[in-house]
Structures are given as structure tokens and as C-alpha cells.
Write an enzyme that holds these catalytic residues in place. Structure first.
Site, short mmCIF file in Angstrom:
data_model
loop_
_atom_site.label_atom_id
_atom_site.label_comp_id
_atom_site.label_asym_id
_atom_site.label_seq_id
_atom_site.Cartn_x
_atom_site.Cartn_y
_atom_site.Cartn_z
N ASP A 259 14.61 0.74 96.46
CA ASP A 259 15.54 -0.28 95.96
C ASP A 259 15.86 -1.35 97.02
O ASP A 259 17.03 -1.55 97.38
CB ASP A 259 16.84 0.35 95.42
CG ASP A 259 16.57 1.49 94.45
OD1 ASP A 259 15.48 1.50 93.86
OD2 ASP A 259 17.44 2.36 94.29
N SER B 23 12.91 -0.39 91.43
CA SER B 23 13.91 -1.46 91.55
C SER B 23 13.80 -2.28 92.82
O SER B 23 13.30 -1.80 93.84
CB SER B 23 15.31 -0.86 91.50
OG SER B 23 15.59 -0.51 90.17
N ASP C 96 17.65 -0.04 85.48
CA ASP C 96 18.33 -0.98 86.39
C ASP C 96 18.01 -2.46 86.17
O ASP C 96 16.84 -2.82 85.98
CB ASP C 96 17.93 -0.70 87.85
CG ASP C 96 18.01 0.74 88.23
OD1 ASP C 96 18.45 1.56 87.42
OD2 ASP C 96 17.59 1.06 89.35
N GLN D 212 14.13 -2.68 84.90
CA GLN D 212 13.22 -1.53 84.96
C GLN D 212 12.85 -1.16 83.54
O GLN D 212 13.72 -0.99 82.68
CB GLN D 212 13.94 -0.36 85.64
CG GLN D 212 14.06 -0.49 87.13
CD GLN D 212 12.72 -0.26 87.81
OE1 GLN D 212 12.28 0.86 87.95
NE2 GLN D 212 12.07 -1.34 88.22
C1 FRU Z 1 18.24 3.98 89.70
C2 FRU Z 1 16.79 4.25 90.02
C3 FRU Z 1 16.35 3.57 91.30
C4 FRU Z 1 14.87 3.44 91.12
C5 FRU Z 1 14.77 3.15 89.64
C6 FRU Z 1 13.52 3.65 88.98
O1 FRU Z 1 18.51 4.14 88.34
O2 FRU Z 1 16.54 5.63 90.11
O3 FRU Z 1 16.75 4.24 92.47
O4 FRU Z 1 14.32 2.43 91.88
O5 FRU Z 1 15.91 3.72 89.04
O6 FRU Z 1 13.45 3.19 87.67
#
Ligand code: FRU
Length: 487
Positions: free
Chosen positions: A168, A107, A47, A63
Site C-alpha cells: 500500500d 493498493s 480499497d 481495488q
Molecule cells: C486492504 C488491503 C490492502 C491491500 C488490498 C488488496 O483492504 O488488504 O492492504 O493492498 O486490500 O486488495
């Protein structure tokens, strides 16, 4: 691909030397390295996080699991750009080094308020029994050094009535002394939700306010990842990623990134949609979109997304890296839909025109197809004899545009299906197609629909064929993302 053990996925990055060899021997040499899309130095990118315009510069984080092409111990990596076209690597921003984020800095989003820059993110904490306890965490980002200072304690822990899936944080300043954080969540009945915390102060006093009631969508997927509420062209737009439902136009995929247009009542926590759920992107690989505004008023909204999807493997996994970002796009609302166009500034990438009569696709190019018939039938990435490739065709009676990638030599994630379709509102006039070494983004009729996909052509798959009458222009594009080893 190799099986990754839990120990390997949650190993800490001790020093850049842990991945230097992986970068220089396998990744840097890859023919699939992008030249104008943001991509990870090593390992896995997912993300976009904390997209922000500050002091004449854009900042974006992503990420990142540095040690391999799998979802493991997540960090935030930092890139920046003056114009959203040329990007520079800036290195690691948030490392999972506290008790509350011991298994990943997940995230989140950024806020500029009273001259300070804050990053809000999810601390993916796991206890000794490997039970997940998600925390909402805060760090301040310092201009210049771009270092961060974390708070000693998280802002708050998980809300009751919801499972371990709460993450998130999207921070929004509603007005002076009124801030909200929207989180993606799953309730105990295993339904996707967006929950809200509120405070009069960005760094403290956070309390649980409730969940957003979205009439007609309270049983729509079992988890909503990355929810946010944007204000675009006078409307409120709820964007989120509902998981584990099958939706029209998206094959067998269980992961979606879409939006509802409507109006948000923050006092009563009701988002009243006008119309149905729309996909943000009709291609194979797009998820977790994040928006940022150039002006404080959100008069112009830019969006960028992960060009990838959860639970998927990609051919570059064998080279030690995975994922990239989409191109940044501008969003507007027209006829109760989001119109998504490539950012105006991307024309700066153009070097010179290639001759379409050669029937050859350069590694990095922009192709414009002006359709001159009612139907359209073209194939990209074919072999020299025009077999194979990605076929794009439009049926003028049904108005359905189809993208079929089943003809590529190197297929991946085939469980999600190889065909994507979208019914257009108007006749098909124009396709603007951005091709980089391992991606294709097809913008239809000036933003009416977008199909974004990774593609891994062999060197023999670089031709194209146009079977209906059309005027074609191809621009060679210059590299714009500096691919250097900065950790
Ligand atoms: C979405 C997700 C988010 C989380 C992140 C972890 O792709 O699963 O919900 O915060 O990726 O990398």
C-alpha cells in the site's frame, strides 16, 4: 456462499464477455444497486486507490476483482467526476499482467509532479511455491486516453526484517527533489509498522530509510494496512488500519481504520502523537480511507473509504457483486479530532422534499433530524408496524449514542457484533443521514462522529419511527453514479 478455489480466484479476465452475462442477468437487476455511491461493475470492490484532482477532474481507482464477489486477482478500476457528486465509469486501469504483479495489483496512490501522473502500487507477486514477495511498482497514467505504461521492473522489493506483509505505497512529495513512500508493514515480531523509502526522484533511486517511530503505538495490532500521513488544518495526521486488535466502540471487529493527530518529523522518522487513537468511523463498514486535496496546499482535504471490511461476506455476494465506496467527506481538525462532514456539493443531489408524516423512507434520500429533547430514540428501516429496523438512541446522561442493527431481517457479519456506540462531546442536536439502496451513513452534530454501514432491507423494511420530539426533513436524492457496463 459458494466456495471459491484458488484457480477461480486467480483466473484472469480475458475479455469483458467473461462478466457481461453476470452483469446483465444478476447484477443490473439487483434491488441493492446503489444510485449515488460508487460500486463495482461486477465482482468485488475494496480499497479506494490513487485519489487525485487533475485538470478540473477528480480521478479515483478502486481495488477490483472482476470475476466474483471475493478477494482474488486484484485490478485497479477507474472512475472520474467533475464535482465529486456525479461519477462515470472509465474502465480497467491497472491489470496484473507482469511477473512482479502476477497475483494482483494491490493498493497504492497517485502523484502529480512536473506535469506527469504516476501511480504507485503493490505488485502482489507469488512464486511457484505460492510464497508472497511484495514489490513496489510504478506506472505512468496518460491524460485523455487514461491508459497506463508500466515500468519494466519494480521500484524496489521487500525490506528485510519484515514479513511478506509490506504493501500500500503512499507517495508524498515533501519538497522539490524529496519524495517519500510510506508502506504498511508487519515486522518479524508480528507487529504493525509504517516503513519509509526516500528518493530525490519519483521514478528511481529509492532506498529504505527506516520505520516510523510512533511513541505509545509500537505494539498496536499485527499489521498496519494503508498508512498515510496527511496535513490537515495545520496538524499532521497519521491514518492507518491496524489489524487484529479489539478496540472500544467497535464490537468484536478486528479491523479498524483510524488516526492519530500529531507532528511528523521526516528526518528522524518520528510521528509524535498528541492524544489517543480515534476511529475514523464508528459504523460497521468502513475501511482503507484515502485522501485527496483540491488545492495543492491541502487546504481542503477530501476523504473517501471502502464501505466494507476485510474477511466479511455480504448479502449481494449471491448476485455476483460486493462493496461500494462511502460518500466523499471533508476533513478538518477541531479539538484534536477529525471532523468529518459530507461534502458540501452533495446538496446538489436533492430533488424535492418527501413528507415525513408518511413515515416512509425512500430508497435514496437524505434525512435531517433536529433533536428537540435531551434524549433521542429513532428507528430506521422498520416494518409498517414499526417492529425491527436499525435503532439509534442517545442517552443524555452517559452521552452515548448507540446504533443497533440487530432488528434487521437480513443480518450479516454478525460475528463482529450488531451494536456500535460512541460517546459524544456535546448534547445531540442533529443527525444528517444519507440513505442509498443498501447503505446508511449517519453524520452526528456536523461531523463530530460518523456511523457508516451497509444495510440490506427487504421491501417491507422501509418505514421509520421517531419516539422523541424532533423536527424531520427528508429529501429525495437523484441518481448520480452512472451504472453502465464499461470494462
Ligand atoms: C486492504 C488491503 C490492502 C491491500 C488490498 C488488496 O483492504 O488488504 O492492504 O493492498 O486490500 O486488495
Amino acid at each position: 456462499m459458494k466456495e471459491w478455489t484458488r484457480e477461480e480466484r486467480y483466473r484472469t479476465l480475458e475479455s469483458p464477455d467473461d462478466v457481461r452475462e453476470m452483469y446483465s442477468s444478476r447484477i443490473k437487476e439487483s434491488v441493492y444497486r446503489q444510485s449515488y455511491h460508487i460500486q463495482p461493475v461486477t465482482g468485488l470492490l475494496n480499497d479506494p486507490n490513487g485519489f487525485l484532482h487533475y485538470n478540473g477532474e477528480w480521478h479515483l481507482f478502486y481495488q477490483w476483482f472482476p470475476l466474483g464477489p471475493v478477494h482474488g486477482l486484484k485490478h485497479w478500476y477507474h472512475v472520474s467526476s467533475k464535482d465529486l457528486v456525479t461519477w462515470n465509469n472509465r474502465g480497467l486501469a491497472v491489470a496484473p499482467d507482469r511477473w512482479y504483479d502476477n497475483k494482483g495489483a494491490y493498493s497504492g496512490s497517485a502523484l502529480l509532479t512536473d506535469g506527469k501522473l504516476y501511480l504507485y502500487y503493490t505488485g502482489n507477486h507469488r512464486n511457484d511455491n505460492w510464497e508472497r514477495i511484495p514489490y513496489t511498482c510504478l506506472a505512468e497514467l496518460f491524460e485523455g486516453s487514461w491508459r497506463i505504461k508500466k515500468w519494466d521492473e519494480p521500484l524496489f522489493g521487500p525490506a528485510e526484517g519484515y514479513t511478506e506483509h509490506q504493501r500500500d505505497p503512499k507517495i508524498i512529495k515533501l519538497k522539490e527533489n524529496r519524495y517519500v513512500i510510506v508502506l504498511g508493514a508487519q515486522n518479524d515480531a508480528k507487529q504493525g509498522r509504517a516503513i519509509v523509502y526516500e528518493s530525490d526522484n519519483p521514478t528511481s533511486n529509492w532506498r529504505f530509510k527506516g520505520e516510523i517511530n510512533v511513541p505509545g503505538f509500537m505494539d498496536f495490532g499485527d499489521m498496519w494496512e494503508c498508512p498515510s500521513v496527511q496535513h490537515i488544518s495545520g496538524y499532521d495526521v497519521l491514518m492507518f488500519c491496524p489489524q487484529h486488535i479489539t478496540l472500544k466502540y467497535r464490537g468484536q471487529s478486528q479491523n479498524h481504520n483510524g488516526y492519530l493527530i500529531g507532528s511528523m518529523d521526516w528526518d528522524n522518522l518520528v510521528f509524535q502523537p498528541i492524544g489517543q487513537f480515534h476511529e475514523l468511523d464508528f459504523g460497521f463498514d468502513s475501511y482503507a480511507a484515502e485522501c485527496a486535496a483540491r488545492k495543492r496546499t491541502w487546504a481542503e482535504t477530501n476523504m473517501i473509504a471502502w464501505m466494507g471490511i476485510p474477511d466479511a461476506e455480504y448479502p449481494t455476494d449471491d448476485e455476483g457483486w460486493s462493496g461500494c465506496m462511502t460518500l466523499p467527506r471533508t476533513l478538518r481538525v477541531r479539538n484534536r479530532r477529525l471532523i468529518q462532514e459530507p461534502l458540501q456539493e452533495l446538496t446538489q443531489l436533492r430533488i424535492d422534499e418527501a413528507d415525513p408524516a408518511m413515515g416512509f423512507l425512500p430508497d435514496a434520500c437524505e434525512m435531517n433530524v433536529f433533536n428537540q429533547e435531551e434524549e433521542l430514540d429513532i428507528a430506521l428501516f422498520t416494518k409498517k408496524d414499526h417492529t425491527g429496523g436499525i435503532r439509534i438512541y442517545f442517552n443524555s446522561k452517559s452521552r452515548i449514542l448507540t446504533v443497533d442493527r440487530s432488528g434487521m431481517d437480513r443480518l450479516f457479519n454478525t460475528d463482529d457484533g450488531n451494536i456500535r456506540t460512541r460517546k459524544l462531546e456535546n448534547p445531540l442536536d442533529h443527525l444528517r443521514i444519507y440513505i442509498d439502496h443498501s447503505s446508511v451513513e449517519i453524520f452526528v452534530n456536523n461531523g463530530d462522529a460518523v456511523f457508516t454501514s451497509r444495510v440490506f432491507p427487504h421491501y417491507t423494511e422501509h418505514h421509520f419511527e421517531i419516539n422523541t420530539k424532533a423536527e424531520v426533513h427528508i429529501w429525495n436524492l437523484r441518481p448520480a453514479v452512472v451504472d453502465n457496463f464499461i470494462i
